[in-house]
Design a protein around this motif. Sequence first.
Motif, mmCIF file in Angstrom:
data_model
loop_
_atom_site.group_PDB
_atom_site.id
_atom_site.type_symbol
_atom_site.label_atom_id
_atom_site.label_comp_id
_atom_site.label_asym_id
_atom_site.label_seq_id
_atom_site.Cartn_x
_atom_site.Cartn_y
_atom_site.Cartn_z
ATOM 1 N N ARG A 1 0.797 -1.335 0.005
ATOM 2 C CA ARG A 1 0.137 -0.035 0.130
ATOM 3 C C ARG A 1 0.781 1.229 -0.031
ATOM 4 O O ARG A 1 0.558 2.293 -0.573
ATOM 5 N N GLU B 1 1.796 1.563 -3.581
ATOM 6 C CA GLU B 1 0.968 2.007 -4.330
ATOM 7 C C GLU B 1 0.670 3.652 -4.131
ATOM 8 O O GLU B 1 0.454 4.265 -5.117
ATOM 9 N N ALA C 1 1.112 6.517 -6.920
ATOM 10 C CA ALA C 1 -0.219 7.195 -7.289
ATOM 11 C C ALA C 1 0.174 8.727 -7.567
ATOM 12 O O ALA C 1 -0.058 9.246 -8.560
ATOM 13 N N LEU C 2 1.294 9.042 -6.668
ATOM 14 C CA LEU C 2 1.711 10.497 -6.886
ATOM 15 C C LEU C 2 2.915 10.487 -8.083
ATOM 16 O O LEU C 2 3.383 11.613 -8.295
ATOM 17 N N ALA D 1 3.472 12.179 2.305
ATOM 18 C CA ALA D 1 2.265 12.578 2.084
ATOM 19 C C ALA D 1 1.088 11.473 2.563
ATOM 20 O O ALA D 1 0.127 11.474 2.305
ATOM 21 N N CYS E 1 -3.870 8.975 4.221
ATOM 22 C CA CYS E 1 -4.743 7.797 4.565
ATOM 23 C C CYS E 1 -5.088 7.881 5.965
ATOM 24 O O CYS E 1 -6.332 7.020 6.360
ATOM 25 N N VAL F 1 -8.479 10.215 6.341
ATOM 26 C CA VAL F 1 -9.803 10.093 5.607
ATOM 27 C C VAL F 1 -10.890 9.489 6.521
ATOM 28 O O VAL F 1 -11.860 10.094 6.598
ATOM 29 N N LYS G 1 -6.370 6.298 -9.501
ATOM 30 C CA LYS G 1 -5.368 5.358 -8.839
ATOM 31 C C LYS G 1 -4.828 5.948 -7.521
ATOM 32 O O LYS G 1 -4.912 5.226 -6.460
ATOM 33 N N TYR G 2 -5.089 7.544 -7.366
ATOM 34 C CA TYR G 2 -4.880 8.129 -6.062
ATOM 35 C C TYR G 2 -6.219 7.762 -5.153
ATOM 36 O O TYR G 2 -5.934 7.751 -3.720
ATOM 37 N N SER H 1 -7.625 5.172 -5.088
ATOM 38 C CA SER H 1 -7.729 3.882 -4.612
ATOM 39 C C SER H 1 -6.403 3.722 -3.402
ATOM 40 O O SER H 1 -6.526 2.989 -2.599
ATOM 41 N N ALA H 2 -5.389 4.473 -3.718
ATOM 42 C CA ALA H 2 -4.272 4.509 -2.744
ATOM 43 C C ALA H 2 -4.616 5.238 -1.603
ATOM 44 O O ALA H 2 -4.058 4.837 -0.462
ATOM 45 N N SER H 3 -5.576 6.080 -1.412
ATOM 46 C CA SER H 3 -5.503 6.927 -0.488
ATOM 47 C C SER H 3 -6.868 6.492 0.344
ATOM 48 O O SER H 3 -7.058 6.707 1.579
ATOM 49 N N GLY H 4 -7.682 5.750 -0.283
ATOM 50 C CA GLY H 4 -9.009 5.288 0.451
ATOM 51 C C GLY H 4 -10.018 6.568 0.202
ATOM 52 O O GLY H 4 -11.335 6.266 1.018
ATOM 53 N N ASP H 5 -9.959 7.649 -0.433
ATOM 54 C CA ASP H 5 -10.665 8.668 -0.517
ATOM 55 C C ASP H 5 -11.525 8.296 -1.864
ATOM 56 O O ASP H 5 -11.167 8.771 -2.957
ATOM 57 N N ASN I 1 -14.480 9.740 -2.830
ATOM 58 C CA ASN I 1 -15.789 10.479 -2.937
ATOM 59 C C ASN I 1 -16.029 10.541 -4.337
ATOM 60 O O ASN I 1 -15.088 10.815 -5.202
ATOM 61 N N ILE J 1 -17.168 12.952 -5.863
ATOM 62 C CA ILE J 1 -16.774 14.218 -6.832
ATOM 63 C C ILE J 1 -15.437 14.036 -7.339
ATOM 64 O O ILE J 1 -15.150 14.873 -8.330
ATOM 65 N N ILE K 1 -13.146 16.668 -10.103
ATOM 66 C CA ILE K 1 -11.879 17.244 -9.572
ATOM 67 C C ILE K 1 -10.969 16.566 -8.761
ATOM 68 O O ILE K 1 -11.348 15.562 -8.252
ATOM 69 N N LEU L 1 -5.714 16.593 -1.794
ATOM 70 C CA LEU L 1 -4.167 16.179 -1.183
ATOM 71 C C LEU L 1 -3.740 15.403 -2.154
ATOM 72 O O LEU L 1 -2.389 14.970 -1.983
ATOM 73 N N TYR L 2 -4.253 15.142 -3.507
ATOM 74 C CA TYR L 2 -3.492 14.669 -4.437
ATOM 75 C C TYR L 2 -2.359 15.657 -4.935
ATOM 76 O O TYR L 2 -1.189 15.598 -5.262
ATOM 77 N N GLY M 1 -0.015 16.391 -2.590
ATOM 78 C CA GLY M 1 1.000 15.466 -2.534
ATOM 79 C C GLY M 1 2.213 15.532 -3.660
ATOM 80 O O GLY M 1 3.169 15.256 -3.357
#
Lengths: 178, 177
Positions: free
Chosen positions: A33, A36, A40-41, A69, A73, A76, B27-28, B30-34, B36, B38, B54, B58-59, B62
Motif C-alpha cells: 500500500r 501504491e 499514485a503520486l 504525504a 490515509c 480519510v 489511482k490516487y 484507491s491508494a488513499s482510500g478517498d 468520494n 466528486i 476534480i 491532497l493529490y 502530494g
Amino acid sequence: MGQTEEEIKQSEMYQIFVGKQVNKDIHRMKGNRMVEFAEALGDLNPKYVDVGVKENGKPDYSKIVAHPAYPNCFTVNAAFDLLGWKFPLKEGQTEATPFVLSFGKVLHTGQTYDYSNAEAPIVHGMKLYTTGALEKAYIRNKRLWLQMHLDTHTKDGKLVVQTTVYTVFREGGFTTEY
Amino acid sequence: MVKLSELEVGKTLGYVYGPVSREGIKKYASASGDNNGIHINDDFAVQMRLKGVIAHGLYSFGMVARALGEIGDLVKISGQMRGMVRPGDDWIITLTVKSIVGDLVEFETLEQSKTPIRIEKDGKIVKTFEAHDREWITEKDIAQDLIKTEEVAEGTLFYRLRTAIPGTATLRLKNGH
C-alpha cells in the motif's frame, strides 16, 4: 469577509462539537500500500518504492518508508467520522439532527503534515493509531469551516506524524438550524 | 538532489508534473482510500454542481511533497487548497527558499494549475480542450487576468494559470546533499 450576525449565531450551535474526539483509527502499515501510494503520486524515489525480494521469493519491504504525504490515509477515516456526528436530541425530537447533510458538498481546504516531533519513521509492519479532535468550527460566507488535529502513534506510543486538516462544507451540505 | 551549499535565501526551484488524468485521480483515490464521487464519478460531480470531477486536494498537495522530496527530507509541510485542479491540468510548482538555519531549510511553496483551454491559428479555433467544452473558465478568471497564451506547434495555446495551493515547508538536508 467577516461573518454575518446570522452566521455567528449558526456557528454557536457547532461549538458543542469543538473538542469532540474522532474515533480512534488503527492502521496496519503494508508495504504494497505504501508503494501504491507513492506510485499514485508518480514519486518513484527508491526509498518509497524500491522493494527487495526475500530468500523465499516474497517482497522485502524492509528498506522502504512511507511517502511523507501518506498520512493522508490516516485522515480519510477521521473525515468520514464526521458523517456520523449528530446534534443532541432536543425535547420532542425523535430523530437527531445530523452534523453533515451531504458529503458531496465537502471541500478540503488545507492540510499540514508535521514530522518535526516524530520519533519513528513510518514503515511496513507497523500498527499505527490515529487519535484527534475537532479544534475549530464556524460558519462564514455560507460555508461551514472545520479544523481537525490528529496525532498518529506507534503501538508503544511513539509519535510518527501530526496532521492538521482543514475542510469546508458548501451551502446545503451542513445543518444551519437546530 | 540539491546540495545545501547550492541554496540561498531567495533562490527559486521549479517543478512541473502532469497532466492530471481521470485514471491518475482514480489511482490516487484507491491508494488513499478517498473514493468520494466528486473525484471519480463525473455524473455525481455534475450533480454536486462541480461541472465534472476534480482532483483530490491532497493529490495535488502530494505533488508539492513530491517536489520537496527531490531536494531533501520533509520535516513539515502546510498548504491551503485554493483552486480546484481538474483532468487535463498540469501542476506547476515553485519553491522559494525563505530561510536556512543549520541543516533546516524553510520554503515558501506555490502550486499552480495550468489549464489548457483552446488553440487558435490565424484567428480561428483549431482545437479545444475540456476546460473550453465544459465551461470551466469563469468571468472571474478573465477579470483576474489568469488567461495566458503561449506558442505551440499547432498555433497559439490559450490557458489558465491559477493558484492551486500556496503554503510553506521545512526540509532537512543531510550532509552531502
